[in-house]
Write an enzyme that holds these catalytic residues in place. Structure first.
Site, PDB file in Angstrom:
ATOM      1  N   LYS A  22       0.831  -1.212   0.000  1.00 52.59           N
ATOM      2  CA  LYS A  22       0.000   0.000   0.000  1.00 52.59           C
ATOM      3  C   LYS A  22       0.860   1.255   0.000  1.00 52.59           C
ATOM      4  O   LYS A  22       0.620   2.188  -0.766  1.00 52.59           O
ATOM      5  CB  LYS A  22      -0.915  -0.003   1.241  1.00 52.59           C
ATOM      6  CG  LYS A  22      -1.624   1.315   1.453  1.00 52.59           C
ATOM      7  CD  LYS A  22      -2.413   1.347   2.738  1.00 52.59           C
ATOM      8  CE  LYS A  22      -1.604   1.572   3.979  1.00 52.59           C
ATOM      9  NZ  LYS A  22      -1.308   2.970   4.298  1.00 52.59           N
ATOM     10  N   ASN A  23       1.872   1.291   0.852  1.00 50.23           N
ATOM     11  CA  ASN A  23       2.643   2.532   0.985  1.00 50.23           C
ATOM     12  C   ASN A  23       3.508   2.818  -0.233  1.00 50.23           C
ATOM     13  O   ASN A  23       3.802   3.974  -0.517  1.00 50.23           O
ATOM     14  CB  ASN A  23       3.483   2.509   2.265  1.00 50.23           C
ATOM     15  CG  ASN A  23       2.612   2.669   3.500  1.00 50.23           C
ATOM     16  OD1 ASN A  23       1.436   3.014   3.393  1.00 50.23           O
ATOM     17  ND2 ASN A  23       3.167   2.408   4.663  1.00 50.23           N
ATOM     18  N   CYS A 117      -2.470  12.828  13.213  1.00 49.80           N
ATOM     19  CA  CYS A 117      -3.363  11.690  13.031  1.00 49.80           C
ATOM     20  C   CYS A 117      -3.304  10.853  14.292  1.00 49.80           C
ATOM     21  O   CYS A 117      -2.660  11.240  15.268  1.00 49.80           O
ATOM     22  CB  CYS A 117      -3.022  10.899  11.786  1.00 49.80           C
ATOM     23  SG  CYS A 117      -1.644   9.809  12.013  1.00 49.80           S
ATOM     24  N   ARG A 122       2.913  14.142  13.475  1.00 49.26           N
ATOM     25  CA  ARG A 122       3.337  13.978  12.088  1.00 49.26           C
ATOM     26  C   ARG A 122       3.627  15.273  11.321  1.00 49.26           C
ATOM     27  O   ARG A 122       2.930  15.629  10.363  1.00 49.26           O
ATOM     28  CB  ARG A 122       2.334  13.103  11.330  1.00 49.26           C
ATOM     29  CG  ARG A 122       2.146  11.776  12.031  1.00 49.26           C
ATOM     30  CD  ARG A 122       1.334  10.808  11.253  1.00 49.26           C
ATOM     31  NE  ARG A 122       2.093  10.096  10.245  1.00 49.26           N
ATOM     32  CZ  ARG A 122       1.635   9.043   9.582  1.00 49.26           C
ATOM     33  NH1 ARG A 122       0.441   8.587   9.827  1.00 49.26           N
ATOM     34  NH2 ARG A 122       2.371   8.440   8.687  1.00 49.26           N
ATOM     35  N   ASP A 305       5.227   0.083  11.980  1.00 51.47           N
ATOM     36  CA  ASP A 305       3.938  -0.446  11.518  1.00 51.47           C
ATOM     37  C   ASP A 305       3.709  -1.900  11.939  1.00 51.47           C
ATOM     38  O   ASP A 305       2.619  -2.443  11.724  1.00 51.47           O
ATOM     39  CB  ASP A 305       3.830  -0.338   9.985  1.00 51.47           C
ATOM     40  CG  ASP A 305       3.570   1.091   9.537  1.00 51.47           C
ATOM     41  OD1 ASP A 305       3.383   1.967  10.400  1.00 51.47           O
ATOM     42  OD2 ASP A 305       3.567   1.339   8.313  1.00 51.47           O
ATOM     43  N   ARG A 397      -8.746   0.407   5.362  1.00 52.46           N
ATOM     44  CA  ARG A 397      -7.907   1.348   4.624  1.00 52.46           C
ATOM     45  C   ARG A 397      -6.658   0.674   4.059  1.00 52.46           C
ATOM     46  O   ARG A 397      -6.115   1.118   3.063  1.00 52.46           O
ATOM     47  CB  ARG A 397      -7.446   2.481   5.563  1.00 52.46           C
ATOM     48  CG  ARG A 397      -8.556   3.433   5.919  1.00 52.46           C
ATOM     49  CD  ARG A 397      -8.050   4.489   6.854  1.00 52.46           C
ATOM     50  NE  ARG A 397      -6.947   5.217   6.236  1.00 52.46           N
ATOM     51  CZ  ARG A 397      -6.452   6.341   6.703  1.00 52.46           C
ATOM     52  NH1 ARG A 397      -6.960   6.887   7.777  1.00 52.46           N
ATOM     53  NH2 ARG A 397      -5.455   6.927   6.089  1.00 52.46           N
TER      54      ARG A 397
HETATM   55  C1  UD1 Z   1       5.411   6.277   6.441  1.00 55.97           C
HETATM   56  C2  UD1 Z   1       4.342   5.222   6.303  1.00 55.97           C
HETATM   57  C3  UD1 Z   1       3.857   4.797   7.687  1.00 55.97           C
HETATM   58  C4  UD1 Z   1       5.012   4.365   8.551  1.00 55.97           C
HETATM   59  C5  UD1 Z   1       6.097   5.428   8.565  1.00 55.97           C
HETATM   60  C6  UD1 Z   1       7.345   5.001   9.300  1.00 55.97           C
HETATM   61  C7  UD1 Z   1       3.344   5.788   4.205  1.00 55.97           C
HETATM   62  C8  UD1 Z   1       2.159   6.311   3.486  1.00 55.97           C
HETATM   63  N1  UD1 Z   1       3.274   5.775   5.534  1.00 55.97           N
HETATM   64  O1  UD1 Z   1       4.810   7.405   7.049  1.00 55.97           O
HETATM   65  O2  UD1 Z   1       2.943   3.733   7.507  1.00 55.97           O
HETATM   66  O3  UD1 Z   1       4.544   4.176   9.863  1.00 55.97           O
HETATM   67  O4  UD1 Z   1       6.475   5.774   7.229  1.00 55.97           O
HETATM   68  O5  UD1 Z   1       7.873   3.859   8.730  1.00 55.97           O
HETATM   69  O6  UD1 Z   1       4.308   5.339   3.611  1.00 55.97           O
HETATM   70  N2  UD1 Z   1       9.029  13.509  10.618  1.00 55.97           N
HETATM   71  C9  UD1 Z   1       9.394  14.807  10.879  1.00 55.97           C
HETATM   72  N3  UD1 Z   1       9.304  15.719   9.862  1.00 55.97           N
HETATM   73  C10 UD1 Z   1       8.899  15.393   8.602  1.00 55.97           C
HETATM   74  C11 UD1 Z   1       8.545  14.057   8.352  1.00 55.97           C
HETATM   75  C12 UD1 Z   1       8.614  13.132   9.373  1.00 55.97           C
HETATM   76  O7  UD1 Z   1       9.775  15.161  11.993  1.00 55.97           O
HETATM   77  O8  UD1 Z   1       8.854  16.258   7.724  1.00 55.97           O
HETATM   78  C13 UD1 Z   1       9.129  12.483  11.691  1.00 55.97           C
HETATM   79  C14 UD1 Z   1       7.791  11.844  12.029  1.00 55.97           C
HETATM   80  O9  UD1 Z   1       7.074  12.604  12.977  1.00 55.97           O
HETATM   81  C15 UD1 Z   1       8.240  10.498  12.555  1.00 55.97           C
HETATM   82  C16 UD1 Z   1       9.460  10.172  11.708  1.00 55.97           C
HETATM   83  O10 UD1 Z   1       9.903  11.410  11.184  1.00 55.97           O
HETATM   84  O11 UD1 Z   1       8.640  10.620  13.887  1.00 55.97           O
HETATM   85  C17 UD1 Z   1       9.229   9.198  10.587  1.00 55.97           C
HETATM   86  O12 UD1 Z   1       8.136   9.622   9.817  1.00 55.97           O
HETATM   87  P1  UD1 Z   1       8.015   9.300   8.262  1.00 55.97           P
HETATM   88  O13 UD1 Z   1       9.040   8.286   7.887  1.00 55.97           O
HETATM   89  O14 UD1 Z   1       7.976  10.562   7.498  1.00 55.97           O
HETATM   90  O15 UD1 Z   1       6.600   8.624   8.159  1.00 55.97           O
HETATM   91  P2  UD1 Z   1       5.540   8.802   7.006  1.00 55.97           P
HETATM   92  O16 UD1 Z   1       6.229   8.934   5.695  1.00 55.97           O
HETATM   93  O17 UD1 Z   1       4.543   9.833   7.397  1.00 55.97           O
END
Ligand code: UD1
Length: 430
Positions: A22-23, A117, A122, A305, A397
């Site tokens: 999915k991701n 969320c 996030r 996850d 989802r």
């Molecule tokens: C993706 C996955 C989600 C998974 C996560 C971590 C998708 C659609 N979702 O989410 O299922 O749980 O990776 O493997 O692929 N962060 C910041 N600033 C940013 C972005 C992230 O501080 O701009 C922090 C987040 O709060 C978190 C960490 O970085 O603590 C990792 O987040 P991130 O890898 O970005 O997760 P997602 O891409 O949102």
């Protein structure tokens, strides 16, 4: 409102087919609008998040043709609107991948700012930092991120946080920038590699995905491709944990065993037998499993996850286990639900101490988010008696035919939406 009703206590045994990731699919679909030619994407999971993103893409003018349940043809040639509304972002955060895709292709994008969320606040500062670094002006106005550039230009950038979303989003935009972008401290998840492979199959020039440094030589045009999405490592891991928690024997088919190594290692540590084949893994749990320590980390560490599914399994293991959640601050909500089923768990900050119990007892619980929802279903399948899981929209989802796949493994689980159906299920299972 739909619920799952489960009669637990039967080990899950048999084979299960894993669908596309999915991701990976969410990002690949968004990237598909970066060419005016038609892109064919296969091994698409048929889950709600994907279908909402396809709607958002159709809404800005992309032509979407569903060839069959798992195949879609996308033509981005008709995209005239570069704005994604809050309604979509609210339903599916990952529509923010359209920001990178639209910015890369059209040098302009407006996407509603996603809020927090259920698993944490996030932030998306790293996405914005990356867009700015390659020359976009980015402002937040009236709840929208507006990113615009005369011309995106390659640069050298270092992410402060390892982020899957930021790595992918900036990689997409930089794929069509002028010159070379070097991104350091990037995420190495299999779906980052899959998105890079997809873009390369469209004519992009991206090297190093899967390592800490990604190098992108911008190209002016991308072209049509046919691409098959990698298997979903989290869906696979969920069924592997289901085997462990129910003391079952499951052959998880159509996977890339290398992507599952962190999960496999923990299952072996707690006493499961895990056998790896070319594109399958078999997990066998005989008797009661034992405690361990788990800390979630970016890939190749243990995936956040998979944390709830692991938590459910550890809550049934002998001895004291600990889980440290280092990615998202709010990912222990399911433990309160699990406590209602008899688990013995204490949470302090980002760590949980779990005293294993012999068995859960079925109860009515609510899915707090997607993965936690799946984990609670596993708990129900392992529990004595009847469990009802509310708020299963979260599960839908991200898991295709979740209950059918569990039923094929011998799980007694059904989707119900009325008291009458609940009574019918109870009567059937005795
Ligand atoms: C993706 C996955 C989600 C998974 C996560 C971590 C998708 C659609 N979702 O989410 O299922 O749980 O990776 O493997 O692929 N962060 C910041 N600033 C940013 C972005 C992230 O501080 O701009 C922090 C987040 O709060 C978190 C960490 O970085 O603590 C990792 O987040 P991130 O890898 O970005 O997760 P997602 O891409 O949102």
């Amino acid at each position: 409102m739909e619920q799952y009703i489960i009669k637990g206590g039967t080990p899950l045994v048999g084979e299960v087919q894993i669908g596309g990731a999915k991701n990976a699919a969410l990002a690949i679909l968004a990237a598909a609008i970066m060419t005016d030619e038609t892109v064919t994407i296969d091994n698409l999971p048929d889950v709600n998040d994907i279908n909402v993103l396809l709607e958002a893409m159709a809404g800005i003018g992309a032509t979407i043709q569903r060839v069959d349940r798992h195949t879609v043809k996308i033509n981005g040639g008709g995209v005239r609107d570069f704005s994604i509304e809050y309604d979509y972002i609210k339903k599916i955060r990952a529509s923010y991948y359209l920001l990178g895709a639209l910015l890369g292709k059209y040098n302009k994008a407006e996407v509603a700012l996603p809020g927090g969320c259920n698993i944490g606040s996030r932030p998306i500062d790293q996405h914005l930092k990356g867009f700015k670094a390659i020359g976009a002006e980015v402002v937040i106005e009236h709840g929208k991120i507006i990113a615009e550039a005369e011309q995106l230009t390659g640069t050298h950038l270092y992410f402060d946080v390892v982020s899957v979303g930021a790595t992918i989003n900036v990689m997409m935009a930089a794929a069509m920038a002028d010159g070379t972008t070097i991104m350091e401290n990037v995420a190495k998840e299999p779906h980052v590699v899959d998105v890079a492979n997809f873009l390369n199959s469209m004519g992009a020039n991206i090297r190093g995905a899967g390592t800490d440094v990604i190098k992108i030589k911008g190209v002016s045009k991308l072209h049509k491709t046919e691409y098959s999405i990698i298997p979903d490592q989290i869906e696979a891991g969920t069924f592997m944990m289901a085997a462990a928690a129910t003391q079952g024997d499951i052959m998880v088919m159509n996977v890339i065993p290398k992507h599952l190594e962190a999960t496999t290692a923990k299952l072996v540590e707690i006493g499961c037998e895990v056998e790896e084949f070319d594109d399958a893994v078999r997990v066998v749990a005989k008797g009661r499993l034992k405690h361990t320590q788990v800390k979630t980390l970016p890939y190749p560490g243990f995936p956040t996850d998979m944390q709830p599914q692991m938590g459910v399994t550890l809550a049934l293991c002998s001895g004291t286990s600990t889980i440290t959640e280092s990615i998202f601050e709010n990912r222990f909500k399911y433990l309160d639900e699990l406590a209602r089923m008899g688990a013995n768990i204490k949470v302090e900050g980002n760590s949980a101490t779990i005293e294993g119990v012999e068995q859960f007892s079925g109860a009515r619980v609510s899915a707090p988010d997607l993965r936690a929802g799946a984990a609670l279903c596993i708990a129900g399948l392992a529990a004595e008696g009847i469990t009802i899981v509310d708020d299963i929209v979260y599960i839908q989802r991200g898991y295709e035919q979740f209950e059918e796949k569990l039923r094929n493994l011998g799980g007694m689980i059904e989707k119900v939406s009325s008291e009458k159906e609940i009574q019918k299920f109870k009567f059937k299972v005795g």
